[in-house]
Design an enzyme around this catalytic site. Sequence first.
Site, PDB file in Angstrom:
ATOM      1  N   ARG A 181       3.025  18.965  37.525  1.00  0.00           N
ATOM      2  CA  ARG A 181       3.825  20.023  36.916  1.00  0.00           C
ATOM      3  C   ARG A 181       3.014  21.316  36.939  1.00  0.00           C
ATOM      4  NH1 ARG A 181       7.278  17.099  37.806  1.00  0.00           N
ATOM      5  NH2 ARG A 181       8.952  16.282  36.467  1.00  0.00           N
ATOM      6  N   GLU A 217       8.163  28.231  38.536  1.00  0.00           N
ATOM      7  CA  GLU A 217       8.941  27.903  39.730  1.00  0.00           C
ATOM      8  C   GLU A 217      10.445  27.913  39.496  1.00  0.00           C
ATOM      9  OE1 GLU A 217       9.260  23.126  40.105  1.00  0.00           O
ATOM     10  OE2 GLU A 217       7.222  23.896  40.237  1.00  0.00           O
ATOM     11  N   HIS A 233       7.671  21.885  45.527  1.00  0.00           N
ATOM     12  CA  HIS A 233       7.994  20.723  44.691  1.00  0.00           C
ATOM     13  C   HIS A 233       8.663  19.622  45.518  1.00  0.00           C
ATOM     14  CE1 HIS A 233       8.659  19.720  40.193  1.00  0.00           C
ATOM     15  NE2 HIS A 233       8.584  18.594  40.894  1.00  0.00           N
TER      16      HIS A 233
END
Length: 331
Positions: free
Chosen positions: A233, A262, A294
């Site tokens: 994360r 993000e 991601h």
Amino acid sequence: MEILAFGVQSDEKPLIEKAFAGLHEVRCLDVFLNRDTAPIAAGYEIISTSVNADLGSKVLQTLAAGGTQLIAQRSTGFNNIDLDVAERLALRVARVSYYSPYSVAEFAWTLAMAVNRRVIRAASRTRDFDFRLDGLLGRDMHGRTVGVVGTGKIGEAFTRIAHGFGMKLLGWDVVENPACLELGMEYVEKERLFAEADLVSLHVPLLPATHHIINEAALKSMKDDAILVNSSRGGLIDTAALVTELRAGRFLGVGLDVYEAEAGLFFLDKSLEGVDDDTLARLVTFPNVIVTSHQAYYTEDAVGQIIDATVQNVTDYLAGRRSENVLVPRL
């Protein structure tokens, strides 16, 4: 019953439609759930969301007012969900508690080796028929020290690969993993891990206790030629502090599949708009940094397991059953 799925990638759509075929109708949207798109869910008892959905207080209130009763998030992480508000609104929230740990662990190693061996720079050069080796010097992983921050399922899979490289294994977690101990891992305080590791890889969830676990002090304690990888994360790293250290010429390489700001960027095409995030814009200019969007979890195996678990969460909800995936209502 028709289910509304937000934030569905083009690769995911046929998999989701196939998984729900014969059970329920599913309407797949490529837009992400946020304050602007939440009204679309009006009339849908069940919705499914992606990891970057905004499930804060305002969005949850809109969903509840529109008749939504189940939110089935297609991810393990749930730091984007205000669980207290969801419970107060009597919304049921479920996640995917498990999917292939190898997808993320293998991608973390992909980032580590890509920055170590300068793969992006080398590939870019050869496309221009520049075959020089200047600036492409990497180093062996064998015999060096890896620091694994978080040794759950993904951290364990990452550790097994590190063991295959023949590395010294240091780990930090609130609970020691017996499988990692069998591989020869030594659990140490995180301060020692940061100071001694040649490669630091992050595999802890984002919680208040882990927010900016890689802060200014942690970064300064690392070796100047360390490699830092984050496939968990974005909020685990103080990105502004990281940029400061990179500007000072530190770190052999940094591989980031996540970024703390993000939301509203990752999974979207911003190529024609530009990005007004100065920190991210500066970050991607460093030649020793790789930023990906991601995608560590994004394999056929992992996505298939995520979708299967989501279908099961819907089935359990309709049958009145509770599983380990249910976050709200709490036990």
